[in-house]
Motif scaffolding. Structure first.
Motif, PDB file in Angstrom:
ATOM      1  N   LEU A 243       6.831  79.526 -42.502  1.00 25.00           N
ATOM      2  CA  LEU A 243       8.023  78.840 -42.999  1.00 25.00           C
ATOM      3  C   LEU A 243       7.908  77.323 -42.868  1.00 25.00           C
ATOM      4  CD1 LEU A 243      10.706  81.256 -41.508  1.00 25.00           C
ATOM      5  CD2 LEU A 243      10.128  80.979 -43.927  1.00 25.00           C
ATOM      6  N   ALA A 244       6.665  76.813 -42.782  1.00 26.35           N
ATOM      7  CA  ALA A 244       6.485  75.370 -42.650  1.00 26.35           C
ATOM      8  C   ALA A 244       5.433  74.808 -43.602  1.00 26.35           C
ATOM      9  CB  ALA A 244       6.112  75.014 -41.204  1.00 26.35           C
TER      10      ALA A 244
ATOM     11  N   ALA B 210      -2.278  81.645 -34.806  1.00 29.61           N
ATOM     12  CA  ALA B 210      -2.454  80.295 -35.353  1.00 29.61           C
ATOM     13  C   ALA B 210      -1.179  79.477 -35.279  1.00 29.61           C
ATOM     14  CB  ALA B 210      -2.945  80.374 -36.799  1.00 29.61           C
ATOM     15  N   THR B 211      -0.023  80.145 -35.312  1.00 32.40           N
ATOM     16  CA  THR B 211       1.255  79.435 -35.229  1.00 32.40           C
ATOM     17  C   THR B 211       1.957  79.626 -33.888  1.00 32.40           C
ATOM     18  OG1 THR B 211       2.397  81.326 -36.226  1.00 32.40           O
ATOM     19  CG2 THR B 211       1.644  79.588 -37.712  1.00 32.40           C
ATOM     20  N   ASN B 212       1.343  80.411 -33.000  1.00 34.33           N
ATOM     21  CA  ASN B 212       1.975  80.762 -31.718  1.00 34.33           C
ATOM     22  C   ASN B 212       3.363  81.333 -31.961  1.00 34.33           C
ATOM     23  OD1 ASN B 212       2.269  81.175 -29.000  1.00 34.33           O
ATOM     24  ND2 ASN B 212       2.621  79.028 -28.483  1.00 34.33           N
ATOM     25  N   ALA B 213       3.407  82.383 -32.770  1.00 36.90           N
ATOM     26  CA  ALA B 213       4.670  82.969 -33.199  1.00 36.90           C
ATOM     27  C   ALA B 213       5.451  83.545 -32.022  1.00 36.90           C
ATOM     28  CB  ALA B 213       4.402  84.067 -34.232  1.00 36.90           C
ATOM     29  N   GLY B 214       6.761  83.595 -32.201  1.00 28.79           N
ATOM     30  CA  GLY B 214       7.645  84.130 -31.175  1.00 28.79           C
ATOM     31  C   GLY B 214       8.245  85.447 -31.618  1.00 28.79           C
ATOM     32  N   GLY B 215       9.582  85.520 -31.558  1.00 30.56           N
ATOM     33  CA  GLY B 215      10.260  86.730 -31.972  1.00 30.56           C
ATOM     34  C   GLY B 215      11.479  87.019 -31.125  1.00 30.56           C
TER      35      GLY B 215
ATOM     36  N   PHE C  95      -6.690  76.616 -29.475  1.00 29.91           N
ATOM     37  CA  PHE C  95      -6.640  77.100 -30.855  1.00 29.91           C
ATOM     38  C   PHE C  95      -5.343  77.837 -31.175  1.00 29.91           C
ATOM     39  CE2 PHE C  95     -11.163  76.447 -30.193  1.00 29.91           C
ATOM     40  CZ  PHE C  95     -11.527  75.814 -31.368  1.00 29.91           C
ATOM     41  N   VAL C  96      -4.717  78.452 -30.172  1.00 30.74           N
ATOM     42  CA  VAL C  96      -3.425  79.101 -30.411  1.00 30.74           C
ATOM     43  C   VAL C  96      -2.400  78.019 -30.758  1.00 30.74           C
ATOM     44  CG1 VAL C  96      -1.552  80.432 -29.394  1.00 30.74           C
ATOM     45  CG2 VAL C  96      -3.921  81.054 -28.914  1.00 30.74           C
ATOM     46  N   GLY C  97      -1.796  78.146 -31.914  1.00 34.96           N
ATOM     47  CA  GLY C  97      -0.828  77.148 -32.367  1.00 34.96           C
ATOM     48  C   GLY C  97      -1.424  75.980 -33.119  1.00 34.96           C
ATOM     49  N   SER C  98      -2.730  75.999 -33.376  1.00 36.16           N
ATOM     50  CA  SER C  98      -3.369  74.864 -34.060  1.00 36.16           C
ATOM     51  C   SER C  98      -3.266  74.952 -35.582  1.00 36.16           C
ATOM     52  CB  SER C  98      -4.839  74.750 -33.645  1.00 36.16           C
ATOM     53  OG  SER C  98      -5.579  75.889 -34.064  1.00 36.16           O
TER      54      SER C  98
ATOM     55  N   HIS D  21       7.886  78.287 -35.497  1.00 36.61           N
ATOM     56  CA  HIS D  21       7.429  78.295 -36.886  1.00 36.61           C
ATOM     57  C   HIS D  21       6.202  77.432 -37.116  1.00 36.61           C
ATOM     58  CE1 HIS D  21      11.694  79.467 -38.519  1.00 36.61           C
ATOM     59  NE2 HIS D  21      11.104  80.433 -37.867  1.00 36.61           N
ATOM     60  N   GLY D  22       5.969  76.447 -36.264  1.00 40.77           N
ATOM     61  CA  GLY D  22       4.862  75.523 -36.463  1.00 40.77           C
ATOM     62  C   GLY D  22       5.295  74.271 -37.207  1.00 40.77           C
ATOM     63  N   VAL D  23       4.345  73.352 -37.332  1.00 46.82           N
ATOM     64  CA  VAL D  23       4.608  72.049 -37.951  1.00 46.82           C
ATOM     65  C   VAL D  23       4.301  72.085 -39.442  1.00 46.82           C
ATOM     66  CG1 VAL D  23       3.975  69.602 -37.960  1.00 46.82           C
ATOM     67  CG2 VAL D  23       4.175  70.832 -35.781  1.00 46.82           C
ATOM     68  N   GLY D  24       3.106  72.571 -39.792  1.00 48.15           N
ATOM     69  CA  GLY D  24       2.708  72.655 -41.186  1.00 48.15           C
ATOM     70  C   GLY D  24       2.839  71.342 -41.917  1.00 48.15           C
ATOM     71  N   VAL D  25       3.395  71.410 -43.122  1.00 48.73           N
ATOM     72  CA  VAL D  25       3.716  70.222 -43.910  1.00 48.73           C
ATOM     73  C   VAL D  25       5.151  69.778 -43.629  1.00 48.73           C
ATOM     74  CG1 VAL D  25       3.995  69.321 -46.252  1.00 48.73           C
ATOM     75  CG2 VAL D  25       2.118  70.887 -45.743  1.00 48.73           C
TER      76      VAL D  25
END
Length: 489
Positions: A100-101, A170-175, A220-223, A438-442
Motif C-alpha cells: 500500500l505504499a 521485505a516490508t516487515n508486515a504486521g497484522g 534486510f527485513v523491512g528494506s 506498510h513501509g515507505v515505498g514511494v
C-alpha cells in the motif's frame, strides 16, 4: 554463512535515475536472459507488463517496465540480478503486489522480478519449531500448513490470503495479532537474499539464540527490495494457540475508546487482538455489508484473548474497563458470533477500495497519545475539507487513516494530499513513526528524512551504496532524492 558481499568498485559511477538504462544495454541484457532462462520465464507482452506495473497503492507513480521475469529459483534470481548489474538495468522486485505504499511499482525501462512462483514450503521442523519456505509462499497457506503440525505462525496482515512471506519480510508486515505476538521481524531467523550483483547471501541461523556477527537478517527485513531480493525465509513458530474468545465494545466517541485501550493495556493484560474502528469506518463497512452496528456508536473496539481458561477473565476485565469509559461491551457467546465481529474488521480494506480514491496512512504512536492522534486526524479532516476514516491496531498504537477524495476534482485531490502529509507530521510530532507496517515505498519517502534526521539518512545511503553501488535495486523507493528536503548533501 554467506558468500562474499559485493564491494563498491573503485570510482563507481553514481546510480542512474529511474529509466536511464540505455536502449542498447537493455536490449542486450534481455537477449542474454531470454537465452539463459527457461522458455516463458521472461515476458515482454505489453498487456502482461501493464497488469504488473504497480501494487495496490492508489496514486503512486509507476513507470513502463521493459520485461517481467517470473523466477522459480534463487539461481534464476541470481542470474537476473547479475545480468542487470552488469548492464546497469534497474530491477523492481515483486511478489503478490498487495503493498500500500508503491514499493513494488515499476520504473521506466526496468525488469520486474517476481518471486511469486517460488511457492514451496521446504521444511517444517516440529522439534526446533522453525520452518523454511520460499519467498512466494502465501502467508495464509503457510499458516495453515504449520497448523497441521500443531504450530502457529502469528503475523497475519489483512492481506494474508494473498500476500507472500517474502513480501511480508521485505516490508516487515504486521497484522491483527501483533499486539501480543509481534511483527514479521520477530519471527525471521534467517534469509536467503540475492544481492545486486547476483551474489547469494545467507543470513542468520535456525537456532533460538545466536549473536555472531552483525545482524544482517534484520538489515534486510523491512528494506523493501532496495538492498537485495529475498528468496527464502527461515521462520520461528510457536505452539498452536488456544481458540480465542472475542468481545466487542461500542463507545460514544474514539477518544473514549482510546482511553479504554490505554487502561486495559496498562493493567498487564495482553490481548491477542485489540482493534478500533471509528464511526466513519463503521459507515463504510455497513455500506458494503450490514453487520448491525448501533447507529449512535462513535467508535468500536474488538478484543480477543487466546489464553484458554484465563480468556473469560481477560474479557471480563475488558468489559469493565470499557464500561468505566462509557463503553457498552458484549462478549461473543459462540465462535460464529465471534467470527462475525472479526469479519467487520477484516472487511475494512475491501469496503474502502470500493469507494475508489483514497490515500492510506499508517502512522504509529505510543499508546498513551493514541487519543491525541485520533482527535488530531479529525481536526485535519475538518481543516482540509476531506473525509478521513480511521481504523487502528489499537493495542499497538498503529492508526490507519484513509483519506477519501474525488480524483476528478483537482482541488479536492490537492486537499487530500495535504491532509495525508499533515497526518504523518502529526504522528511524528507525537513521538511516532510515519509507517508502522506498510513501509515507505514511494508514498512516504519524502517524509523519511524528517523521521530519521540527517545522520540517520546518511547512514541509510551509505548502506544502500555499499550493497547496491549502481543503484539498480528498486530505484526511487524508500530513500528521498539527495536534493529533497531533509536530505544530506
Amino acid at each position: 554463512m554467506s558468500t562474499d558481499a559485493p564491494q563498491p568498485p573503485a570510482g563507481a559511477e553514481p546510480a542512474p535515475p529511474a529509466g536511464a538504462a540505455h536502449p542498447a544495454p537493455l536490449r542486450t541484457a534481455l537477449a542474454e536472459l531470454t537465452a539463459r532462462l527457461p522458455a516463458g520465464t521472461l515476458v515482454t507482452d505489453p498487456d502482461v507488463l501493464a497488469a504488473h506495473r504497480s501494487d495496490r497503492a492508489p496514486f503512486c507513480p509507476s513507470g513502463t517496465p521493459a520485461a517481467l521475469v517470473r523466477a522459480r529459483s534463487t539461481e534464476q534470481v541470481s542470474l537476473v540480478l547479475g545480468t542487470a548489474h552488469r548492464y546497469r538495468v534497474p530491477v523492481v522486485p515483486q511478489a503478490a503486489r498487495t503493498g500500500l505504499a508503491g514499493g513494488a511499482n515499476a520504473v521506466d525501462g526496468c525488469i520486474l522480478l517476481s518471486v511469486e512462483r517460488m511457492d514451496r514450503i521446504l521444511e517444517v521442523d516440529t522439534v526446533d519449531q522453525v520452518a523454511v519456505a520460499e519467498a512466494g509462499v502465501v502467508n495464509a497457506v503457510f499458516s495453515r500448513a504449520v497448523a497441521e503440525h500443531g504450530l502457529f505462525y502469528p503475523p497475519d496482515p489483512s492481506s494474508w490470503e494473498m500476500s507472500t512471506l517474502g513480501g511480508n519480510a521485505a516490508t516487515n508486515a504486521g497484522g491483527l495479532c501483533c499486539v501480543k505476538y509481534g511483527v514479521t521481524a520477530d519471527f525471521v531467523r534467517g534469509l536467503t537474499v540475492v544481492l545486486a550483483d547476483g551474489s547469494v547471501l545467507r543470513t542468520g541461523r535456525r537456532t533460538a539464540k545466536g549473536v555472531a556477527g552483525y545482524d544482517l537478517t534484520h538489515l534486510f527485513v523491512g528494506s523493501e527490495g532496495t538492498l537485495g531480493v529475498i528468496t527464502e525465509v527461515t521462520l520461528a513458530l510457536r505452539p498452536a494457540a488456544r481458540a480465542p474468545l472475542t468481545a466487542v465494545a461500542f463507545f460514544p466517541d474514539p477518544a473514549a475508546a482510546c482511553a479504554a485501550v490505554a487502561d486495559y493495556m496498562a493493567d498487564g493484560t495482553r490481548p491477542s487482538l485489540l482493534e478500533l474502528m471509528d464511526r466513519p469506518t463503521m459507515d463504510v463497512v455497513s455500506a458494503y455489508r450490514d453487520l448491525g452496528f448501533p447507529p449512535d456508536a462513535g467508535a468500536v473496539l474488538i478484543a480477543q484473548s487466546d489464553r484458554g481458561d484465563q480468556a473469560p477473565g481477560d474479557l471480563r476485565r475488558f468489559a469493565g474497563t470499557a464500561s468505566r469509559h462509557g463503553g457498552d461491551a458484549v462478549v461473543a457467546e459462540d465462535p460464529a458470533e465471534a467470527e462475525l465481529l472479526l469479519a467487520a474488521r477484516r472487511l475494512v480494506a475491501v469496503a474502502t477500495e470500493r469507494l475508489g480514491a483514497y490515500l492510506a496512512d499508517d502512522v504509529c504512536v505510543p499508546r498513551r497519545v493514541l487519543a491525541d492522534l485520533v482527535d488530531g486526524v479529525a481536526e485535519i479532516a475538518r481543516e482540509h475539507g476531506v473525509r478521513i476514516t480511521c481504523v487502528a491496531h489499537a493495542g499497538d498504537g498503529n492508526l490507519h487513516p484513509h483519506v477519501l477524495f474525488d480524483p476528478a476534482d483537482p482541488a479536492e485531490a490537492e486537499r487530500a494530499h495535504r491532509a495525508f502529509g499533515a497526518v504523518m507530521d502529526l504522528g511524528l510530532a507525537l513521538g511516532g513513526t510515519i509507517t508502522g507496517e506498510h513501509g515507505v515505498g514511494v508514498l512516504k519517502r519524502d517524509w523519511l528524512g524528517k523521521e530519521l534526521g540527517p545522520i540517520g539518512l546518511r547512514v541509510h545511503r551509505d548502506i544502500k551504496h555499499a550493497l547496491d553501488p549502481y543503484g539498480i535495486l528498486n530505484p526511487g523507493k524508500v530513500l528521498p532524492a539527495a536534493h529533497d528536503a531533509g536530505a544530506v548533501h
